[in-house]
Design an enzyme around this catalytic site. Structure first.
Site, short mmCIF file in Angstrom:
data_model
loop_
_atom_site.label_atom_id
_atom_site.label_comp_id
_atom_site.label_asym_id
_atom_site.label_seq_id
_atom_site.Cartn_x
_atom_site.Cartn_y
_atom_site.Cartn_z
N GLU A 1 38.80 35.02 40.94
CA GLU A 1 39.84 35.98 41.32
C GLU A 1 41.18 35.64 40.67
O GLU A 1 41.94 36.54 40.29
CB GLU A 1 40.00 36.03 42.84
CG GLU A 1 38.78 36.56 43.59
CD GLU A 1 38.39 37.97 43.18
OE1 GLU A 1 39.17 38.66 42.50
OE2 GLU A 1 37.29 38.40 43.55
N HIS B 1 41.11 44.67 36.20
CA HIS B 1 40.76 43.52 37.03
C HIS B 1 39.24 43.37 37.14
O HIS B 1 38.70 42.28 36.95
CB HIS B 1 41.37 43.68 38.42
CG HIS B 1 41.09 42.53 39.35
ND1 HIS B 1 41.97 41.50 39.54
CD2 HIS B 1 40.01 42.27 40.14
CE1 HIS B 1 41.46 40.63 40.41
NE2 HIS B 1 40.26 41.08 40.78
N GLU B 2 38.56 44.48 37.42
CA GLU B 2 37.11 44.41 37.59
C GLU B 2 36.41 44.15 36.26
O GLU B 2 35.38 43.45 36.22
CB GLU B 2 36.59 45.71 38.23
CG GLU B 2 37.22 46.06 39.57
CD GLU B 2 37.12 44.94 40.60
OE1 GLU B 2 36.19 44.11 40.50
OE2 GLU B 2 37.98 44.88 41.50
N HIS C 1 36.20 40.52 35.50
CA HIS C 1 35.17 39.79 36.23
C HIS C 1 33.86 39.69 35.44
O HIS C 1 33.02 38.85 35.77
CB HIS C 1 34.91 40.45 37.58
CG HIS C 1 35.85 40.01 38.65
ND1 HIS C 1 36.11 38.68 38.92
CD2 HIS C 1 36.59 40.73 39.54
CE1 HIS C 1 36.98 38.60 39.93
NE2 HIS C 1 37.29 39.82 40.31
#
Length: 619
Positions: free
Chosen positions: A527, A504-505, A508
């Site tokens: 997000e 997930h990170e 980003h």
């Protein structure tokens, strides 16, 4: 620029200040006060000392500006404003003082061992006033409110006001930087001479900064070199300033337009222990540390800055602290400490990709770098190419990529970077968590990076640090340029929880950092995509079969649906709206100021609607 245009800008500044006086910091919306339409920061140079005894970060920051788009537009168009409105503005501003700091500051460059602030007792007393750091010095310096801020008989002569986002800071001194004094700077002066009257010298300094901030991307190293030396140049005059709840206002007497305002200024300041941009705490091993934990107010309590998303800038920072500590930061380089004196180390980082100031991240603590054992390292290397694209697909995918962003040394235009499935990475953690990081995190990073590369291609950033942050971190993870913060909570969950959060990170880096929203209210854009991509990355990292991927996705979809349903049923309806500003999303005032809708609402931080609601539109 004609008088009407100057009046128009001053009216806008005054209206902005009037708005601030009605803002309650405990209410919902976060104000972005910086007047970026008139002056835009292009580069920051931070020179800071971290003191764990006093829980204060102090030093200086040099800001390099270019004239903003709104000023250029009004200057060329000769747009007029309403005189009566400006007269009313002057009456309102007449009671709001500007202040000259009456302090004695011993200036040190980044080459020196430390910054010594000689602050008088009167100055310390003055800085306790939240809304005006130097209110007590106003009487001492003999400055009257009407004289400094507005001449009611001639409002057209009112000075231009530079507004920066700032709170929870003690601003000690603001000065213009004499960039013309830097050796070798003549190359940026074209045919201009370094001698002349004061007005010519002021114009020369601004021309030098304009040439410097607009250098082409292939000269970024030269640009960084001169930014460094210009930041160490002597001051050439103190500037008037005052502080409000959310802003720092700076002006130079007699300067009425952004074009004539100093384009390189130095601000001496120190943070406050209670400042909301950083957290002073202890790590899981009981050692002191401080870090930016993703505050709702972003970094304005760490350094004065421009926070609107349009304000993209580069930065460099020298940070000094005791030798027991490691400084990690959002920087392109893996900094190696330099010993300045016994017991004091200096760490230097820089970035050449323009980013919002809110993405600046720092963590100072007794972190330990987690090293791989030799047999694990070989296994990890084997995964580095596991998800690389076939050569034919690679050739098709990376052929003649064209970027539409502002100019900088872009990795998407770098042939070597386009073939790099795994960027260099490091892992840091408190001593007591090193074994868990070695067991799970180290082997997962190359797998997740490779999976991300196989899905999206070139990594936007050249390297990655991963830090296990203290237990008071309120999230599972936070991504910043070149560094990811992970909660200790992902480690006991084994490879699955750790891997999905890491994916997930990593996502980003593309959505949220390399590509960001024009309005901070629109965080669902980053997000939502990161939540959607974490499943794709993680499935590839695990090398699951089609049936396994389908089963895992169905289970996660069910869990997310239940979480979203419960949140919708048990939260305020206004916080469930993905676009709360609706048709006004992205709109700014003429000066560039705006608000982040519900940016200060405490409940919003813990809500999942912005992560989950959009994902069902993607599926």
């Amino acid at each position: 620029m004609n008088m009407e245009n100057a009046q128009q800008m001053n009216t806008e500044n005054a209206q902005q200040m009037n708005t601030e006086t009605h803002l309650d910091p405990m209410k919902d919306d976060l104000p972005l006060m910086a007047n970026t339409s008139y002056m835009l920061v292009k580069h920051y140079v931070l020179d800071l000392d971290v003191d764990f005894k006093s829980k204060v970060i102090e030093g200086s920051i040099v800001l390099f500006f270019e004239t903003g788009s709104q000023y250029r537009k009004t200057s060329s168009a000769g747009k007029e404003c309403c005189q009566s409105q400006f007269d009313e503005t002057c009456k309102m501003r007449a009671s709001e003082p500007c202040h000259i700091p009456m302090i004695n500051v011993s200036t040190c460059s980044s080459k020196t061992e430390c910054n010594d602030f000689a602050v008088s007792g009167k100055e310390e007393e003055a800085t306790s006033d939240e809304n005006s750091n130097h209110s007590n010095n106003e009487q001492a310096s003999g400055i009257s409110s009407s004289k400094d801020c507005c001449d009611l008989e001639d409002c057209g002569n009112k000075d231009f006001l530079l507004v920066l986002d700032c709170c929870d800071l003690s601003v000690l001194k603001v000065e213009e930087v004499d960039v013309a004094a830097v050796s070798g700077i003549e190359k940026f002066t074209r045919s201009a001479k370094l001698t002349g009257v004061s007005k010519e010298l002021e114009n020369l300094r601004n021309r030098i900064v304009q040439e410097l901030v607009t250098l082409p991307a292939d000269r970024w190293k030269e640009q960084l070199y001169y930014f460094t030396h210009c930041s160490q140049a002597p001051g050439c005059g103190e500037l008037l300033f005052s502080t409000g709840t959310w802003s720092l206002e700076i002006r130079k007497s007699g300067i009425q337009t952004p074009a004539d305002f100093p384009h390189a200024i130095r601000i001496w300041y120190k943070t406050k222990p209670e400042g909301r941009s950083v957290t002073w705490t202890t790590d899981q091993s009981g050692r002191p540390c401080v870090y930016t934990m993703g505050s709702p107010i972003n970094n304005r309590a760490l350094f004065p800055c421009q926070e609107p998303p349009i304000a993209l800038s580069t930065w460099q920072a020298s940070v000094r602290t005791a030798a027991d500590f490691v400084v990690l930061m959002s920087g392109e380089n893996s900094a190696e400490p330099v010993q300045l004196q016994e017991g004091i180390l200096s760490w230097y980082y820089y970035v050449s990709m323009p980013m919002p100031a809110s993405t600046f991240t720092i963590a100072v603590g007794c972190w330990q770098e987690v090293k791989q054992q030799s047999f694990k390292q070989k296994a990890a290397i084997g995964t580095n190419t596991e998800f690389s694209l076939p050569s034919s697909q690679t050739d098709l995918r990376w052929h003649e990529e064209v970027c539409g962003h502002v100019e900088y040394p872009c990795r998407f235009q770098n042939p070597a970077a386009r073939l790099q499935a795994v960027i260099p990475y490091r892992v840091f953690a408190p001593w007591c968590l090193m074994e868990s990081c070695e067991e799970y995190l180290l082997q997962l990073i190359p797998q997740c990076l490779s999976a991300a590369y196989a899905t999206l291609g070139t990594h936007p950033f050249s390297r990655l640090d991963v830090l296990i942050v203290p237990s008071n971190f309120s999230s599972l993870g936070m991504a910043s340029p070149h560094i990811i913060f992970l909660s200790q909570s992902v480690l006991p969950g084994g490879s699955h929880l750790c891997g999905t959060r890491l994916c997930h990170e990593i996502a980003h880096a593309w959505f949220g950092l390399a590509i960001g929203a024009r309005d901070w209210t629109e965080e669902w854009l980053s997000e939502g995509f990161a939540t959607f991509l974490e499943d794709i990355f993680w499935a590839r990292a695990q090398q699951l079969s089609h049936d396994e991927i389908k089963g895992q996705q169905e289970l996660k979809a069910l869990l997310r649906w239940r979480r979203l349903r419960d949140e919708v049923q048990n939260s305020e309806e206004e916080l469930q709206v993905l676009r709360p500003k609706k048709e006004s999303t992205g709109e700014l005032s003429e000066s560039g100021a705006s608000v982040v809708k519900y940016g200060l609402k405490a409940e919003k931080i813990f809500m999942q609607v912005h992560y989950l609601k959009w994902i069902y539109k993607l599926l």
